[in-house]
Design a protein around this motif. Structure first.
Motif, PDB file in Angstrom:
ATOM      1  N   VAL A   7      34.148  25.627   8.508  1.00 44.93           N
ATOM      2  CA  VAL A   7      34.889  24.439   8.936  1.00 44.93           C
ATOM      3  C   VAL A   7      35.412  23.680   7.714  1.00 44.93           C
ATOM      4  O   VAL A   7      36.548  23.201   7.708  1.00 44.93           O
ATOM      5  CB  VAL A   7      34.001  23.537   9.827  1.00 44.93           C
ATOM      6  N   GLN A  53      34.944  32.190  17.826  1.00 42.79           N
ATOM      7  CA  GLN A  53      35.249  31.507  19.078  1.00 42.79           C
ATOM      8  C   GLN A  53      35.448  32.521  20.201  1.00 42.79           C
ATOM      9  O   GLN A  53      35.013  32.312  21.324  1.00 42.79           O
ATOM     10  CB  GLN A  53      36.488  30.636  18.924  1.00 42.79           C
ATOM     11  N   LEU A  89      28.675  27.971  10.241  1.00 42.07           N
ATOM     12  CA  LEU A  89      29.945  27.319  10.567  1.00 42.07           C
ATOM     13  C   LEU A  89      30.322  26.225   9.571  1.00 42.07           C
ATOM     14  O   LEU A  89      31.507  25.974   9.343  1.00 42.07           O
ATOM     15  CB  LEU A  89      29.886  26.728  11.977  1.00 42.07           C
ATOM     16  N   MET A 123      29.584  23.921  17.016  1.00 45.13           N
ATOM     17  CA  MET A 123      30.639  23.136  16.362  1.00 45.13           C
ATOM     18  C   MET A 123      30.338  21.641  16.461  1.00 45.13           C
ATOM     19  O   MET A 123      30.557  20.894  15.495  1.00 45.13           O
ATOM     20  CB  MET A 123      31.999  23.435  16.983  1.00 45.13           C
TER      21      MET A 123
END
Length: 138
Positions: free
Chosen positions: A79, A104, A75, A116
């Motif tokens: 991100v 998600q 992630l 997250m």
């Protein structure tokens, strides 16, 4: 029954190899996640969408319980590129947002939120360390 020293040593080595093999059965997924995460930092921007799709494929095909500890590794680059204002209208920025939205929807809500939050916490810590280092240097 006593074995000759050479036979005993060989038997011990075989047992050690078996034990090492048992301990590393789950490590290939870790190695792969770490490697892909590092590659995402150094690869050219035109290759990032393909790399991000590999992230999605790993999460889609590997059992969630196996991949869950390594989600923050996957992630973090997603991100970074999804939230970067400079990459907002680029292929890699849109691919990162697309893969994040897939993840998600694919992952359990709790698993996704935990991963997250781990990424966000890590980012906060790194920023804080950079600011402190910069303050010490000036």
């Amino acid at each position: 029954q006593s074995l000759a020293p050479a036979e005993q040593k060989q038997k011990e080595e075989e047992e050690e190899e078996e034990e090492e093999g048992e301990g590393t059965k789950k490590k290939p997924i870790r190695w792969l996640c770490v490697r892909l995460s590092k590659v995402s930092m150094d690869c050219s921007k035109d290759k990032l969408p393909s790399l991000f799709r590999v992230f999605a494929a790993i999460v889609a095909k590997v059992d969630t319980g196996v991949v869950e500890p390594y989600l923050p590794l996957l992630l973090r680059p997603l991100v970074r590129y999804a939230s970067d204002e400079a990459s907002e209208d680029t292929d890699h920025g849109s691919a990162a947002r697309e893969v994040l939205s897939f993840l998600q929807g694919h992952l359990d809500h709790r698993v996704y939120i935990n991963a997250m939050s781990a990424v966000e916490e890590s980012t906060r810590k790194k920023r804080k360390m950079r600011k402190e280092k910069q303050a010490l240097l000036s």
